[in-house]
Design an enzyme around this catalytic site. Structure first.
Site, PDB file in Angstrom:
ATOM      1  N   SER A 198       0.893  -1.308   0.164  1.00  0.00           N
ATOM      2  CA  SER A 198      -0.134  -0.064   0.011  1.00  0.00           C
ATOM      3  C   SER A 198       1.268   0.795   0.477  1.00  0.00           C
ATOM      4  O   SER A 198       2.017   1.427  -1.099  1.00  0.00           O
ATOM      5  CB  SER A 198      -1.268   0.023   0.504  1.00  0.00           C
ATOM      6  OG  SER A 198      -2.040   1.165   0.997  1.00  0.00           O
ATOM      7  N   GLU A 318      -8.849  -5.288  -4.685  1.00  0.00           N
ATOM      8  CA  GLU A 318      -8.060  -4.324  -3.636  1.00  0.00           C
ATOM      9  C   GLU A 318      -9.461  -3.371  -2.994  1.00  0.00           C
ATOM     10  O   GLU A 318      -9.037  -3.210  -1.606  1.00  0.00           O
ATOM     11  CB  GLU A 318      -7.063  -3.412  -4.589  1.00  0.00           C
ATOM     12  CG  GLU A 318      -6.277  -3.995  -4.709  1.00  0.00           C
ATOM     13  CD  GLU A 318      -5.152  -4.170  -4.272  1.00  0.00           C
ATOM     14  OE1 GLU A 318      -4.623  -3.725  -2.913  1.00  0.00           O
ATOM     15  OE2 GLU A 318      -4.308  -4.928  -4.447  1.00  0.00           O
ATOM     16  N   HIS A 411      -7.755  -5.811  -0.320  1.00  0.00           N
ATOM     17  CA  HIS A 411      -6.373  -4.820   0.028  1.00  0.00           C
ATOM     18  C   HIS A 411      -6.117  -5.573   1.215  1.00  0.00           C
ATOM     19  O   HIS A 411      -6.717  -5.454   2.427  1.00  0.00           O
ATOM     20  CB  HIS A 411      -6.765  -3.151  -0.005  1.00  0.00           C
ATOM     21  CG  HIS A 411      -5.798  -2.377  -0.201  1.00  0.00           C
ATOM     22  ND1 HIS A 411      -5.328  -2.222  -0.610  1.00  0.00           N
ATOM     23  CD2 HIS A 411      -4.737  -1.789   1.400  1.00  0.00           C
ATOM     24  CE1 HIS A 411      -3.480  -1.504  -0.491  1.00  0.00           C
ATOM     25  NE2 HIS A 411      -4.205  -0.955   0.658  1.00  0.00           N
TER      26      HIS A 411
END
Length: 494
Positions: A198, A318, A411
Site C-alpha cells: 500500500s 483491492e 487490499h
C-alpha cells in the site's frame, strides 16, 4: 510479541543476546534460533528543532541499550472504526519513533536482508504489529528489518519552509542505516531487498524511480503500490486545508505552534470520508527534492530504476476494503462523474464487462480505479523494462478470498501470507481462522527466494505477460488482464 509470549506459545524460554552497532551496545533476545532486537533508533527523534527537518543521525548512547520491546510509533490517530475492526494497528507514545526492528538467524553470516515498509495511506501504521513479526523470515535464513517513518502532517506536509517528503527521507535513512549496520546482525549489506504494501509500496515505487535507488537497496517488492507523484501544489492541498482549519500559516512555526494532539485531530477531520477509491484529501509523494526530482511514473518509463530487479503485484479485489457492494456501494451519479472526469469510454466499460460477466457497478468501479492508478502504469513500465533488456520484472496477482465481511481478495489481505503469520490475531480477524497455510507457504517461500536468489520462482515479465496467480490452487497465467488493460489505449499517464 514479548518474551513471555514466546515462552507461552512454544514452551521454549528466550535467552539474552547482545551485539554492538556504531551507536552503542544492544541487548536483545534469542528464541528458537532467532535473534531479535526491537526499537533501535536509526535517526534522531524528530522533535524540537529537528521537527520538519531531514532525518539526523541517531545519537550514541552509553552502556547497553535494552532492545527487547517495540519502540514508539509515529504520531497518528487510529483507523476509522469499520477499518479498525479488521486491520490491526499499534500506537505506542514516545519521541524516538524513527526506529527499526531486526530479526536474524542466530548463526547468520552474510545472509540476505529484507526491509519491510508498512502501509497505511501515509497516515496510519507502524512496525510494532505482531502480524509483522519477522521470525518466519529469520527461520528461513533472511535478516528481516521493519521500519517506522514519519506519517501524516509530520511526514508529508508541504510547508513553505520545510523539505518535501520527509517520511520518504526517513525510509531512505533507514535503508542507509541497514547498509551501514546490518553486517553486525549477520546480514549482507550488498543483498538488500526492500518490500512494502500500500503506502509502503507507493514509497518503494518512488524510490525505485529515484536517482538514489541503487545506493539504498538491490531489489524491490511492491505490494499493491503505485508509481505516483504530485506537484507540490496538488500534494499540498491537504496541508493547506489543515492549516486553514487550525487558523495557522502552512509553515514550520505555524504547525509547531499547535499542540500535536490538535494537529492530528485537525488532520483527521480534513480526511474524514476520503479513501483511495472514493477520493478526497490525502497525502502523497510531492515532486521535488533529491528523492522525487521528477514524477516517478514517467521517470521509470524512461529507464529510471532499470538496474533494480522488481517484483510487483496486486490483490484481485483491492477496492473492497473501501468500496463494497453491500456496505458502501458506488452510486450511479458518482460512477458517471468519475467516467466523465477520467474519460472512461464505452469501449473500456465493455471490455471489463466481457472479462467479468455480471460484475456490479461498485466492483466495476473498483477494478477501473485500481487499474488506472496502479496496474496500468506499472505494467507499461514492466513492458518498457523488458523491451530495453533492463533488470527483470516479475508480476503476481493474489486471488484468495476471505469470507470475513465478504471482503474477497481485498487490499492488505496478502500480508499475513507473505509473513507466514496467519495464526497471529492481527490476521485471523481479517483472513479468518481457515486461511490456507499452503498458500502462506507458497507466498512466503517466493519472497524469501527472491531475496536470496533474485528470482521468485516463475517466469519474468516478457511479451507473454506471465503472471503468478496466488490462490487455491496457484498457477502461472499469461496475460490475465491484457484485454481490459488494452482497452485504455495509449492514453498518457501521470
Amino acid at each position: 510479541m514479548t518474551d513471555a509470549a514466546d515462552d507461552e506459545r512454544t514452551g521454549i524460554p528466550s535467552e539474552p543476546v547482545s551485539t554492538r552497532i556504531s551507536s552503542g551496545a544492544l541487548a536483545g533476545t534469542r528464541h528458537g534460533g532467532v535473534d531479535r532486537y526491537l526499537g533501535i533508533p536509526y535517526a534522531a527523534a524528530p522533535v524540537g528543532e529537528l521537527r520538519w527537518r531531514e532525518p539526523a543521525p541517531a545519537p550514541a548512547w552509553d552502556g547497553v541499550r535494552r532492545a527487547t520491546e517495540y519502540g514508539p510509533t509515529a504520531p497518528q490517530t487510529d483507523y476509522a472504526p469499520a477499518i479498525a475492526e479488521i486491520l490491526a494497528n499499534e500506537i505506542i507514545p514516545g519521541e524516538e519513533y524513527l526506529n527499526v526492528n531486526v530479526w536474524a538467524p542466530s548463526d547468520a553470516t552474510a545472509a540476505p536482508v529484507m526491509v519491510w515498509v508498512h502501509g497505511g495511506s501515509y497516515v496510519h501504521g507502524s512496525n510494532a504489529l505482531d502480524g509483522y513479526d519477522g521470525t518466519a523470515f529469520a527461520r528461513d535464513g533472511v535478516v528481516l528489518v521493519s521500519v517506522n517513518y514519519r506519517l501524516g502532517p509530520e511526514g508529508f506536509s508541504v510547508l513553505e519552509d520545510a523539505p518535501l517528503n520527509l517520511g520518504l527521507a526517513d525510509i531512505a535513512a533507514a535503508l542507509r542505516w541497514v547498509r551501514a549496520e546490518i553486517a553486525t546482525f549477520g546480514g549482507d549489506p550488498t543483498r538488500v531487498t526492500v518490500f512494502g504494501e500500500s503506502a509502503g509500496g507507493v514509497a518503494i515505487s518512488a524510490l525505485v524511480a529515484s536517482p538514489n535507488a541503487r545506493e539504498l537497496f538491490d531489489r524491490a517488492i511492491v505490494q499493491s503500490g503505485m508509481l505516483s507523484g504530485q506537484t507540490p501544489e496538488s500534494a499540498g492541498r491537504i496541508t493547506q486545508a489543515v492549516a486553514k482549519k487550525l487558523g495557522v500559516p502552512a509553515t514550520r512555526a505555524g504547525f509547531a505552534s499547535v499542540p500535536l494532539e490538535k494537529l492530528l485531530e485537525a488532520d483527521e477531520q480534513v480526511r474524514a470520508g476520503s479513501s483511495p477509491i472514493n477520493g478526497g484529501p490525502g497525502y502523497a509523494n510531492a515532486i521535488g527534492g533529491d528523492l522525487v526530482p521528477v514524477a516517478p511514473g514517467p521517470a521509470a518509463l524512461a529507464g529510471a530504476g532499470d538496474d533494480i530487479p522488481v517484483l510487483i503485484g496486486w490483490n484481485d479485489e483491492e477496492h473492497r476494503l473501501w468500496a463494497h457492494p453491500a456496505t458502501s456501494p458506488i452510486s450511479a451519479l458518482l460512477f458517471a462523474a468519475v467516467r466523465l472526469r477520467f474519460r472512461i469510454g464505452r469501449a473500456v466499460i465493455a471490455a471489463y464487462r466481457r472479462a467479468r460477466p455480471g460484475i456490479g457497478r461498485t466492483d466495476l468501479f473498483g477494478q477501473l480505479a485500481i487499474d488506472l492508478t496502479a496496474r496500468l502504469p506499472w505494467y507499461r513500465v514492466a513492458d518498457a523494462r523488458a523491451a530495453r533488456g533492463a533488470a527483470p520484472t516479475w508480476v503476481y496477482e493474489f486471488d484468495w478470498r476471505t469470507s470475513v465481511r465478504d471482503l474477497g481478495a481485498t487490499h492488505a489481505l496478502e500480508i499475513g501470507f507473505v509473513f507466514d503469520r496467519l495464526r497471529s490475531p492481527d490476521w485471523t480477524r481479517f483472513a479468518g481462522s481457515d486461511a490456507p497455510q499452503v498458500l502462506a507457504d507458497e507466498m512466503h517461500a517466493a519472497w524469501v527466494r527472491f531475496a536470496t536468489t533474485g528470482e521468485p520462482g516463475w517466469p519474468a515479465w516478457d511479451a507473454r505477460h506471465p503472471t503468478q496467480e496466488f490462490g487455491t490452487p496457484s498457477r502461472v497465467v499469461d496475460g490475465p488482464r491484457d484485454a481490459q488493460l488494452a482497452s485504455w489505449g495509449d492514453r498518457e499517464l501521470s
